[in-house]
Design a protein around this motif. Structure first.
Motif, short mmCIF file in Angstrom:
data_model
loop_
_atom_site.label_atom_id
_atom_site.label_comp_id
_atom_site.label_asym_id
_atom_site.label_seq_id
_atom_site.Cartn_x
_atom_site.Cartn_y
_atom_site.Cartn_z
N GLN A 1 60.50 18.29 38.05
CA GLN A 1 60.82 17.24 38.64
C GLN A 1 61.54 17.55 39.83
O GLN A 1 62.61 17.47 39.62
CB GLN A 1 61.47 16.35 37.56
N ILE A 2 61.10 17.23 40.96
CA ILE A 2 61.81 17.61 42.21
C ILE A 2 61.83 16.53 43.24
O ILE A 2 60.82 15.94 43.35
CB ILE A 2 61.53 18.98 42.86
N LYS A 3 62.69 16.22 44.13
CA LYS A 3 62.79 15.34 45.08
C LYS A 3 63.22 16.16 46.34
O LYS A 3 63.86 17.06 46.29
CB LYS A 3 63.74 14.12 44.92
N GLY A 4 63.00 15.56 47.54
CA GLY A 4 63.35 16.31 48.78
C GLY A 4 63.95 15.21 49.75
O GLY A 4 63.56 14.27 49.75
N VAL A 5 64.62 15.99 50.71
CA VAL A 5 65.27 15.14 51.57
C VAL A 5 65.38 16.00 52.92
O VAL A 5 65.55 17.19 53.06
CB VAL A 5 66.72 14.61 51.64
N ASP A 6 64.80 15.35 54.37
CA ASP A 6 64.82 16.15 55.39
C ASP A 6 65.11 15.17 56.72
O ASP A 6 64.61 13.99 56.57
CB ASP A 6 63.68 16.93 55.49
N ASN A 7 65.44 15.54 57.76
CA ASN A 7 65.70 14.91 58.66
C ASN A 7 64.73 14.70 59.61
O ASN A 7 64.47 13.72 60.60
CB ASN A 7 66.96 15.13 59.54
N SER A 8 63.67 15.58 59.69
CA SER A 8 62.54 15.55 60.58
C SER A 8 61.35 14.85 60.18
O SER A 8 60.81 15.32 59.00
CB SER A 8 62.15 17.03 60.75
N ARG A 9 60.98 13.90 60.67
CA ARG A 9 59.98 13.12 60.48
C ARG A 9 58.71 14.10 60.63
O ARG A 9 57.72 13.94 59.76
CB ARG A 9 59.73 11.86 61.49
N GLU A 10 58.70 14.77 61.67
CA GLU A 10 57.29 15.69 61.69
C GLU A 10 57.18 16.63 60.47
O GLU A 10 56.06 16.97 60.11
CB GLU A 10 57.44 16.54 63.19
N MET A 11 58.40 17.25 60.02
CA MET A 11 57.98 18.34 59.01
C MET A 11 57.67 17.32 57.79
O MET A 11 56.74 17.87 57.18
CB MET A 11 59.73 18.90 58.52
N LEU A 12 58.30 15.98 57.57
CA LEU A 12 57.87 15.54 56.19
C LEU A 12 56.45 14.95 56.27
O LEU A 12 55.76 14.78 55.32
CB LEU A 12 58.73 14.36 56.25
N GLU A 13 55.88 14.70 57.70
CA GLU A 13 54.76 14.34 57.74
C GLU A 13 53.64 15.33 57.26
O GLU A 13 52.73 15.28 56.57
CB GLU A 13 54.16 14.00 59.28
N LYS A 14 53.91 16.74 57.61
CA LYS A 14 53.19 18.03 57.17
C LYS A 14 53.31 18.08 55.65
O LYS A 14 52.42 18.32 55.09
CB LYS A 14 53.69 19.14 57.81
N LEU A 15 54.55 17.52 54.97
CA LEU A 15 54.63 17.83 53.55
C LEU A 15 53.85 16.57 52.97
O LEU A 15 53.10 17.15 51.92
CB LEU A 15 56.22 17.44 53.42
#
Length: 249
Positions: free
Chosen positions: A61-75
Motif C-alpha cells: 500500500q504505497i502513495k507517491g508525491v512529486d513536483n514534476s508533472r512530466e515525471m508523474l505522467e510517465k508514472l
C-alpha cells in the motif's frame, strides 16, 4: 530560456526514462527490506515510479508525491491506478500518517537550502507514525565533480522516434555551502536540426559523515543508523559515495 532548479522537464524526463527506467535491484531490495504488507507507505519524490511501481506490483500500500508533472505522467502511463499527487513536498498536506516513508536515489541532496531541508525532514517526521521508519539516501563529498567552465557533452541517447537526445553539462563546487552546481543543457536533434532544448539548474548538497545526523537528532529522531551500502554496512568515513539513513522515534 528559463532555468528551473532541480526540476525534471520533458527532455530531462525522457532521458531519465531511457537511462533509468528500472530501479537498480540492490537499491530496490534495500528499500523493500523495510516494508510489510499491512504498512501504509509513502514515497516523496517518487518521480516516474521506478521504485513505487515495483512496490505496487508486490502488493504494498504505497502513495507517491512529486513536483514534476512530466515525471508523474510517465508514472501514470505505467500504473494508471497508482495513488500519486503532484505537489511540492514542502506544501504537501494529508491527514494520513505512515508506517514507512522512503526517499530514494540521493534525492534529499537536492534540498540545498539547509533551512528548507530541515523543514522537509521535519515534515517527514510529522507524517510518520511513532515507531515507524523513515529511510533515505544522500550524496557525499566523494561525489564531488571536477570544476568545468564550459558545457561538454556527457550523454547521448536515442529516443523511440530515433531522435538524438544530448545532455551537455558543466560543474562547480562551492566549498562554503558544500553545494555541487551542475547546470545541464538538453538538446533534441533530428539529424543536425535542433528540435527542442531545455535547461536545468541541477544542484546537490554533498554531505560529510555526522552532518545529517545532527540535523535528524535536532528534529527529534531518537534512533539514527547510517549505512554506507545497500548491504547495511555501518558508515565509518567519507569514502562512500552515499550515506543511507534509517530513522525512527
Amino acid at each position: 530560456m528559463e532555468l528551473k532548479k532541480n526540476y525534471y522537464g520533458s527532455l530531462c524526463t525522457e532521458m531519465y526514462e531511457i537511462l533509468h527506467e528500472k530501479a537498480p535491484q540492490d537499491e530496490l531490495e534495500f528499500y523493500l527490506s523495510y516494508a510489510e504488507k499491512e504498512m501504509s507507505i509513502l514515497e516523496p519524490l517518487c518521480g516516474s515510479g521506478r521504485f513505487l511501481i515495483p512496490f505496487l506490483e508486490k502488493g504494498y500500500q504505497i502513495k507517491g508525491v512529486d513536483n514534476s508533472r512530466e515525471m508523474l505522467e510517465k508514472l501514470k502511463q505505467k500504473a494508471p491506478d497508482s495513488m500519486v499527487e503532484q505537489n511540492d513536498i514542502e506544501k504537501y498536506q494529508t491527514q494520513e500518517s505512515f508506517d514507512y516513508i522512503f526517499i530514494s536515489s540521493g534525492s534529499v541532496s537536492l534540498f540545498t537550502d539547509m533551512e528548507s531541508c530541515k523543514s522537509i525532514l521535519s515534515k517527514m517526521k510529522t507524517l510518520l507514525k511513532k515507531g515507524g521508519k523513515f529511510v533515505f539516501a544522500v550524496d557525499t563529498t566523494a561525489n564531488r565533480c571536477p570544476d568545468t567552465d564550459e558545457y561538454k557533452e556527457s550523454i547521448s541517447v536515442r529516443t523511440k522516434e530515433n531522435y538524438e537526445l544530448v545532455l551537455k553539462t558543466k560543474s562547480y563546487f562551492d566549498e562554503t555551502s558544500h553545494t555541487q552546481f551542475g547546470p545541464g543543457l538538453y538538446e533534441l536533434y533530428c539529424g543536425t536540426e535542433l528540435l527542442q532544448e531545455e535547461r536545468m539548474d541541477f544542484q546537490t548538497h554533498l554531505y560529510e559523515l555526522g552532518e545529517m545526523e545532527s540535523i535528524l537528532k535536532e528534529i527529534g529522531f531518537t534512533t539514527v543508523l547510517v549505512y554506507s551500502s545497500f548491504e547495511k554496512e555501518i558508515a565509518e568515513d567519507n569514502c562512500s559515495e552515499m550515506f543511507l539513513y534509517e530513522c525512527s522515534f
